[in-house]
Design an enzyme around this catalytic site. Structure first.
Site, mmCIF file in Angstrom:
data_model
loop_
_atom_site.group_PDB
_atom_site.id
_atom_site.type_symbol
_atom_site.label_atom_id
_atom_site.label_comp_id
_atom_site.label_asym_id
_atom_site.label_seq_id
_atom_site.Cartn_x
_atom_site.Cartn_y
_atom_site.Cartn_z
ATOM 1 N N SER A 118 -19.842 -30.827 -67.900
ATOM 2 C CA SER A 118 -20.598 -29.653 -67.462
ATOM 3 C C SER A 118 -19.716 -28.752 -66.589
ATOM 4 C CB SER A 118 -21.878 -30.091 -66.745
ATOM 5 O OG SER A 118 -22.826 -29.052 -66.752
ATOM 6 N N LYS A 174 -42.480 -13.594 -58.410
ATOM 7 C CA LYS A 174 -41.922 -14.026 -57.135
ATOM 8 C C LYS A 174 -42.197 -15.493 -56.863
ATOM 9 C CE LYS A 174 -39.712 -13.392 -53.335
ATOM 10 N NZ LYS A 174 -38.240 -13.224 -53.397
#
Length: 309
Positions: A124, A176
């Site tokens: 990764s 949000k």
């Protein structure tokens, strides 16, 4: 002579404490002198002799890797450093940390040769950091690849409902509060976050394609998140050679046109931590009362005991 057992034990304890603090004072004085000498020499011990720099990246890559970035940049600017031996033993970590390290390694590779030696795992973000190198060595059993991005967000809202806890969440806009630990992820929030992941994934694919000189579509075929062994990665073009750290070092020495006995200097915060431990251990073992300090530190910190073994 006072033969009261309590008095004898107290006197022995006081002498031991005195020896402890005297040994500690001497050790830290000598250590301060060593640090002063190292600073006067610019923090290194190789002088002006051409050498290689060795940076070890071990463990999870954090979001703030500035210390390692600074070490790479300093080595790139040092005329006596002729190449970088990058040892990677990391399962990955923060995308931002992988990105800044990748860019630092790429900048170094544009000026001087870089070789990567993969340990048991370089996956990764650990693979992201490796791809700008001029050559990548891996062990047959190394786990690498795992090209992709993951974002996880726990949702404990059902657990809270069971215990009778309700959380009101006020937000300035529908996105949000996404994701939220106390509210389920909405379809719109899932779509928004998937867009973020897709963008970061595209960046990852691009840097692999650039670093390995492969078509983007070919990288996408390989980049479904799966890990590869070093042997598999070699056949897929994700690494260049099966070999050890010693093999990587020999390749770099030859590429940098250095003799086989050219020194290799450790850089970065990991090297600094190891140097401090070596210095402190050596100093404390050589001064009166030092063995007490070593025993105390062993009892307090199992990691130090394992390192000393």
């Amino acid at each position: 002579m006072d033969t009261d057992p309590d008095m004898v034990l107290r006197a022995t304890s006081l002498r031991r404490q005195l020896l402890f603090w005297r040994g500690g004072a001497v050790a830290f004085f000598v250590l301060a002198c060593i640090v002063a000498i190292a600073c006067a020499r610019g923090g290194g011990w190789t002088g002006q002799k051409p050498h290689l720099a060795h940076l070890k990246l071990a463990g999870v890559i954090g979001a703030n890797e500035q210390d390692n970035v600074d070490a790479i940049q300093k080595a790139a600017d040092d005329a006596t450093v002729k190449g970088l031996l990058l040892e990677v033993n990391s399962p990955g970590g923060a995308v931002t940390g992988g990105e800044v390290l990748h860019d630092a390694v790429a900048a170094f590779a544009r000026r001087k040769p870089v070789v990567v030696s993969m340990g048991s795992v370089a996956a990764s973000a650990g693979y992201m950091v490796s791809v700008p190198a001029n050559r990548i060595f891996a062990n047959r059993s190394t786990l690498t690849g795992s090209i992709g991005v993951i974002l996880q967000s726990p949702d404990v809202s059902q657990l809270l409902d069971r215990v009778g806890v309700h959380v009101d969440e006020l937000v300035s806009g529908p996105m949000k509060g996404q994701p939220s630990v106390v509210q389920p992820l909405s379809p719109q929030g899932r779509e928004m976050l998937q867009g973020v992941i897709t963008d970061l994934y595209g960046f990852f694919v691009t840097v692999v394609a650039d670093g390995r000189h492969m078509p983007v579509e070919r990288v996408r075929q390989l980049a479904d998140g799966r890990p590869y062994t070093g042997q598999q990665a070699l056949g897929l073009g994700l690494v260049d050679q099966i070999g050890s750290m010693a093999d990587a070092r020999q390749w770099l020495l030859k590429t940098a046109h250095l003799p086989t006995d050219a020194p290799v200097t450790d850089i970065g915060p990991e090297a600094a931590r190891l140097n401090w431990r070596h210095w402190i251990t050596g100093l404390l073992s050589a001064v009166p009362g030092g063995e007490i300090l070593l025993k105390e530190s062993s009892a307090l910190d199992g990691a130090v005991a394992i390192w000393k073994l």
